[in-house]
Design a protein around this motif. Structure first.
Motif, short mmCIF file in Angstrom:
data_model
loop_
_atom_site.label_atom_id
_atom_site.label_comp_id
_atom_site.label_asym_id
_atom_site.label_seq_id
_atom_site.Cartn_x
_atom_site.Cartn_y
_atom_site.Cartn_z
N PRO A 1 0.85 -1.19 0.00
CA PRO A 1 0.00 0.00 0.00
C PRO A 1 0.89 1.25 0.00
N PRO A 2 0.51 2.29 -0.72
CA PRO A 2 1.32 3.51 -0.67
C PRO A 2 1.16 4.21 0.68
N ASP A 3 2.21 4.90 1.11
CA ASP A 3 2.10 5.74 2.30
C ASP A 3 1.27 6.99 1.98
N GLU A 4 1.42 7.45 0.76
CA GLU A 4 0.67 8.61 0.27
C GLU A 4 0.31 8.36 -1.19
N GLY A 5 -0.81 8.93 -1.61
CA GLY A 5 -1.19 8.87 -3.01
C GLY A 5 -2.22 7.79 -3.29
N THR A 6 -2.74 7.83 -4.50
CA THR A 6 -3.74 6.86 -4.93
C THR A 6 -3.39 6.35 -6.32
N VAL A 7 -3.88 5.17 -6.60
CA VAL A 7 -3.73 4.56 -7.91
C VAL A 7 -5.12 4.43 -8.50
N THR A 8 -5.28 4.91 -9.72
CA THR A 8 -6.57 4.77 -10.41
C THR A 8 -6.35 4.06 -11.74
#
Length: 162
Positions: free
Chosen positions: A46-53
């Protein structure tokens, strides 16, 4: 996207988009965070920050199998086929992502094996393949998932120019 491991910042503020039907490359030296980015996109970490779309849908937080089902396929730097299964069966495993019927998955797998010139090896155990053949098998298994986005992680690494 950002990701740290025990205080080591592996990825910091990476942002990119990949237009449909395009080829996009991430280039950098060893340790630059390319594989970590792939792992963030594919749901391994999982990222510490940010999103994946993907296609407007947020997929951050989904399990890797759910992300594959959503349309992201990937290869790994170190190829790990199922060694005691045939080449065909290895690709059928990938094709079962897109097909619930084994016969349909088999047809999909055969088509991908033909495309990657591995069809003559379909009945061989994966353990018997050469490194270049195992790399092609890795790509075949990922392609058989019918991804919208295919992540190829150093797919040519360790191969001779020929």
């Amino acid at each position: 996207l950002s990701k740290s491991f025990r205080g080591l910042r592996a990825v910091q503020g990476v942002s990119f988009s990949v237009p449909e039907h395009s080829i996009f490359a991430m280039i950098g030296p060893n340790g630059a965070g390319k594989t970590t980015c792939f792992n963030l996109v594919a749901g391994v970490f999982p990222p510490d920050e940010g999103t994946v779309t993907l296609a407007g849908r947020v997929i951050t937080g989904l399990r890797p199998d759910q992300i594959c089902q959503a349309g992201i396929g990937r290869t790994f730097q170190v190829v790990k086929p199922f060694p005691q299964m045939t080449v065909l069966d290895n690709v059928i495993v990938g094709a079962l992502n897109a097909h619930r019927d084994v016969a349909a998955a088999r047809r999909e797998a055969m088509g991908v094996l033909e495309q990657l010139h591995l069809d003559a090896k379909r009945d061989h155990l994966a353990a018997s393949l050469t490194l270049p053949e195992r790399k092609r098998l890795e790509v075949a298994r990922a392609m058989a998932t019918r991804p919208r986005l295919l992540l190829l992680d150093e797919v040519m690494a360790g191969l001779r120019p020929t």
